[in-house]
Design a protein around this motif. Sequence first.
Motif, PDB file in Angstrom:
ATOM      1  N   ALA A  47     -75.735  50.774   3.598  1.00 56.13           N
ATOM      2  CA  ALA A  47     -77.108  51.327   3.435  1.00 56.13           C
ATOM      3  C   ALA A  47     -77.762  50.325   2.374  1.00 56.13           C
ATOM      4  O   ALA A  47     -79.119  50.349   2.796  1.00 56.13           O
ATOM      5  N   ARG A  48     -77.217  49.877   1.489  1.00 58.88           N
ATOM      6  CA  ARG A  48     -77.802  49.116   0.606  1.00 58.88           C
ATOM      7  C   ARG A  48     -78.449  47.850   1.287  1.00 58.88           C
ATOM      8  O   ARG A  48     -79.298  47.123   1.110  1.00 58.88           O
ATOM      9  N   ARG A  49     -77.542  47.352   2.060  1.00 58.36           N
ATOM     10  CA  ARG A  49     -77.829  45.938   2.876  1.00 58.36           C
ATOM     11  C   ARG A  49     -78.975  46.227   3.939  1.00 58.36           C
ATOM     12  O   ARG A  49     -79.765  45.403   4.015  1.00 58.36           O
ATOM     13  N   ILE A  50     -79.027  47.241   4.573  1.00 51.08           N
ATOM     14  CA  ILE A  50     -79.981  47.737   5.538  1.00 51.08           C
ATOM     15  C   ILE A  50     -81.305  47.817   4.580  1.00 51.08           C
ATOM     16  O   ILE A  50     -82.161  47.049   5.081  1.00 51.08           O
ATOM     17  N   ARG A  51     -81.302  48.279   3.649  1.00 50.83           N
ATOM     18  CA  ARG A  51     -82.529  48.640   2.937  1.00 50.83           C
ATOM     19  C   ARG A  51     -82.895  47.312   2.357  1.00 50.83           C
ATOM     20  O   ARG A  51     -84.343  47.062   2.260  1.00 50.83           O
ATOM     21  N   ALA A  52     -81.946  46.507   2.105  1.00 48.05           N
ATOM     22  CA  ALA A  52     -82.343  44.997   1.450  1.00 48.05           C
ATOM     23  C   ALA A  52     -83.059  44.153   2.540  1.00 48.05           C
ATOM     24  O   ALA A  52     -83.806  43.376   2.254  1.00 48.05           O
ATOM     25  N   ALA A  53     -82.748  44.703   3.539  1.00 44.65           N
ATOM     26  CA  ALA A  53     -83.370  43.725   4.755  1.00 44.65           C
ATOM     27  C   ALA A  53     -84.746  44.721   5.321  1.00 44.65           C
ATOM     28  O   ALA A  53     -85.384  44.147   6.484  1.00 44.65           O
ATOM     29  N   ASN A  54     -85.315  45.406   4.387  1.00 46.32           N
ATOM     30  CA  ASN A  54     -86.545  46.070   4.539  1.00 46.32           C
ATOM     31  C   ASN A  54     -86.443  47.243   5.912  1.00 46.32           C
ATOM     32  O   ASN A  54     -87.317  47.232   6.722  1.00 46.32           O
ATOM     33  N   LYS A  55     -85.214  47.559   6.109  1.00 45.06           N
ATOM     34  CA  LYS A  55     -85.016  48.606   7.118  1.00 45.06           C
ATOM     35  C   LYS A  55     -84.435  49.897   6.536  1.00 45.06           C
ATOM     36  O   LYS A  55     -84.197  50.089   5.405  1.00 45.06           O
ATOM     37  N   ILE A  56     -84.418  50.933   7.414  1.00 45.63           N
ATOM     38  CA  ILE A  56     -84.077  52.199   7.038  1.00 45.63           C
ATOM     39  C   ILE A  56     -83.131  52.809   7.766  1.00 45.63           C
ATOM     40  O   ILE A  56     -82.980  52.894   9.008  1.00 45.63           O
ATOM     41  N   GLU A 113     -72.469  64.002  19.874  1.00 46.45           N
ATOM     42  CA  GLU A 113     -72.241  63.480  18.535  1.00 46.45           C
ATOM     43  C   GLU A 113     -73.610  62.987  18.179  1.00 46.45           C
ATOM     44  O   GLU A 113     -74.462  62.138  18.680  1.00 46.45           O
ATOM     45  N   PRO A 114     -73.809  62.769  16.618  1.00 46.40           N
ATOM     46  CA  PRO A 114     -74.936  62.253  15.944  1.00 46.40           C
ATOM     47  C   PRO A 114     -75.129  60.741  16.222  1.00 46.40           C
ATOM     48  O   PRO A 114     -73.786  60.098  16.350  1.00 46.40           O
ATOM     49  N   THR A 115     -75.878  60.168  16.315  1.00 46.45           N
ATOM     50  CA  THR A 115     -76.164  58.514  16.726  1.00 46.45           C
ATOM     51  C   THR A 115     -76.674  58.078  15.462  1.00 46.45           C
ATOM     52  O   THR A 115     -77.712  58.534  14.784  1.00 46.45           O
ATOM     53  N   HIS A 116     -76.056  56.984  14.766  1.00 50.29           N
ATOM     54  CA  HIS A 116     -76.483  56.264  13.418  1.00 50.29           C
ATOM     55  C   HIS A 116     -77.345  55.199  13.924  1.00 50.29           C
ATOM     56  O   HIS A 116     -77.094  54.214  14.913  1.00 50.29           O
ATOM     57  N   LEU A 117     -78.461  55.011  13.145  1.00 53.49           N
ATOM     58  CA  LEU A 117     -79.751  54.276  13.569  1.00 53.49           C
ATOM     59  C   LEU A 117     -80.044  53.237  12.684  1.00 53.49           C
ATOM     60  O   LEU A 117     -79.731  53.803  11.554  1.00 53.49           O
ATOM     61  N   THR A 118     -80.663  52.162  12.646  1.00 57.22           N
ATOM     62  CA  THR A 118     -81.356  51.619  11.809  1.00 57.22           C
ATOM     63  C   THR A 118     -82.972  51.574  12.271  1.00 57.22           C
ATOM     64  O   THR A 118     -83.292  51.022  13.508  1.00 57.22           O
ATOM     65  N   LEU A 119     -83.819  51.788  11.429  1.00 58.53           N
ATOM     66  CA  LEU A 119     -85.555  51.786  11.762  1.00 58.53           C
ATOM     67  C   LEU A 119     -85.923  50.812  11.025  1.00 58.53           C
ATOM     68  O   LEU A 119     -85.630  50.321   9.777  1.00 58.53           O
ATOM     69  N   PRO A 120     -87.114  50.197  11.499  1.00 59.12           N
ATOM     70  CA  PRO A 120     -87.873  49.246  10.810  1.00 59.12           C
ATOM     71  C   PRO A 120     -88.679  49.735   9.729  1.00 59.12           C
ATOM     72  O   PRO A 120     -89.361  50.804   9.973  1.00 59.12           O
ATOM     73  N   GLY A 121     -88.448  49.226   8.534  1.00 63.28           N
ATOM     74  CA  GLY A 121     -89.054  49.801   7.296  1.00 63.28           C
ATOM     75  C   GLY A 121     -90.575  50.230   7.294  1.00 63.28           C
ATOM     76  O   GLY A 121     -90.790  51.625   7.254  1.00 63.28           O
ATOM     77  N   HIS A 122     -91.434  49.166   7.538  1.00 66.23           N
ATOM     78  CA  HIS A 122     -92.821  49.432   7.312  1.00 66.23           C
ATOM     79  C   HIS A 122     -93.382  50.240   8.407  1.00 66.23           C
ATOM     80  O   HIS A 122     -94.061  51.382   8.354  1.00 66.23           O
ATOM     81  N   VAL A 145     -86.867  60.373  -0.039  1.00 66.35           N
ATOM     82  CA  VAL A 145     -87.532  59.256  -0.661  1.00 66.35           C
ATOM     83  C   VAL A 145     -86.920  59.032  -1.900  1.00 66.35           C
ATOM     84  O   VAL A 145     -86.655  60.071  -2.691  1.00 66.35           O
ATOM     85  N   ASP A 146     -86.775  57.721  -2.441  1.00 70.09           N
ATOM     86  CA  ASP A 146     -86.503  57.463  -3.497  1.00 70.09           C
ATOM     87  C   ASP A 146     -87.479  57.953  -4.659  1.00 70.09           C
ATOM     88  O   ASP A 146     -88.745  57.612  -4.541  1.00 70.09           O
ATOM     89  N   PRO A 147     -87.140  58.604  -5.736  1.00 69.90           N
ATOM     90  CA  PRO A 147     -88.061  59.517  -6.521  1.00 69.90           C
ATOM     91  C   PRO A 147     -88.935  58.490  -7.526  1.00 69.90           C
ATOM     92  O   PRO A 147     -89.930  59.029  -8.021  1.00 69.90           O
ATOM     93  N   ILE A 148     -88.255  57.330  -7.695  1.00 74.28           N
ATOM     94  CA  ILE A 148     -88.979  56.342  -8.563  1.00 74.28           C
ATOM     95  C   ILE A 148     -89.819  55.247  -7.829  1.00 74.28           C
ATOM     96  O   ILE A 148     -90.984  55.200  -8.236  1.00 74.28           O
ATOM     97  N   ARG A 149     -89.185  54.420  -6.987  1.00 69.68           N
ATOM     98  CA  ARG A 149     -89.775  53.807  -6.058  1.00 69.68           C
ATOM     99  C   ARG A 149     -90.695  54.012  -4.866  1.00 69.68           C
ATOM    100  O   ARG A 149     -91.604  53.388  -4.400  1.00 69.68           O
ATOM    101  N   ARG A 150     -90.389  55.465  -4.611  1.00 63.59           N
ATOM    102  CA  ARG A 150     -91.202  56.122  -3.689  1.00 63.59           C
ATOM    103  C   ARG A 150     -91.095  55.426  -2.318  1.00 63.59           C
ATOM    104  O   ARG A 150     -91.935  55.114  -1.340  1.00 63.59           O
ATOM    105  N   VAL A 151     -89.856  54.725  -1.986  1.00 62.08           N
ATOM    106  CA  VAL A 151     -89.520  54.325  -0.769  1.00 62.08           C
ATOM    107  C   VAL A 151     -88.646  55.017   0.061  1.00 62.08           C
ATOM    108  O   VAL A 151     -87.824  55.965  -0.676  1.00 62.08           O
ATOM    109  N   ILE A 152     -88.710  55.078   1.485  1.00 56.14           N
ATOM    110  CA  ILE A 152     -87.717  56.006   2.177  1.00 56.14           C
ATOM    111  C   ILE A 152     -86.299  55.447   2.189  1.00 56.14           C
ATOM    112  O   ILE A 152     -86.030  54.247   2.547  1.00 56.14           O
ATOM    113  N   GLN A 153     -85.429  56.394   1.748  1.00 55.73           N
ATOM    114  CA  GLN A 153     -84.061  55.823   1.707  1.00 55.73           C
ATOM    115  C   GLN A 153     -83.302  56.322   2.962  1.00 55.73           C
ATOM    116  O   GLN A 153     -82.325  55.325   3.471  1.00 55.73           O
ATOM    117  N   HIS A 154     -83.645  57.263   3.841  1.00 56.16           N
ATOM    118  CA  HIS A 154     -82.811  57.622   4.904  1.00 56.16           C
ATOM    119  C   HIS A 154     -83.946  58.808   5.727  1.00 56.16           C
ATOM    120  O   HIS A 154     -84.370  59.594   4.972  1.00 56.16           O
TER     121      HIS A 154
END
Length: 210
Positions: A19-28, A38-47, A80-89
């Motif tokens: 998850a950290r690597r995904i967020r570091a790449a500006n993805k969610i 079964e649930p499907t795990h995805l990566t979404l474009p951040g912005h 949402v991250d309570p401090i940076r206000r970015v989407i975490q998941h």
Amino acid sequence: MSAEKLTAEKRTEFGKGAARRIRAANKIPAVIYEHGNEPTHLTLPGHATMMALRHGGANALLELDIDGDVQLALAKEVQVDPIRRVIQHVDLFAVKRGEKVLVEVPVQVVGQAGPDTLVVTEHPTIALEAEATHVPEAIEVDVTAAAAGTQFLASDLTLPEGVSLTGDADALVVNVVAQVTAAALEADLADSPAGAAEAEAAAESTDADE
């Protein structure tokens, strides 16, 4: 409600490190749930995801291109991250056109109530059933010129065509009450035992100062 189009990627790596690597790449990181599968795990474009959720509101409708397959989905939970206000998941659930879904829709108060009143929103959301592609972004409650004592129940709300109430019809959603003036508050305090004691203490303090 129009669907916001996003390109999603299936992911096979899980856990905090992934998850950290995904967020570091500006993805969610995201998960899409579907009835019977079964649930499907995805990566979404951040912005693009952030803008889509901001534009679509609490029940944003997304059109996901997942490896060439198109899937409609509604936002279920956004962390949402309570401090940076970015989407975490993001948690999503898959829907189909014409399918009815149960949703919580925000209540939006509009208009100016009568003089010397205070408008209290007792329920910030309302439980509704709506077609997946026609979920309202909000349900408006017009309090224009409403006098103190006016109450808006769930059954009083004006719902769009095809949308129905699923919660308690008698639930108090918005309450218009009389505004408490400073003079009235002072009088109430003076009449109460605690207020009388405070007034007496203040008088004794004044006498002592003199």
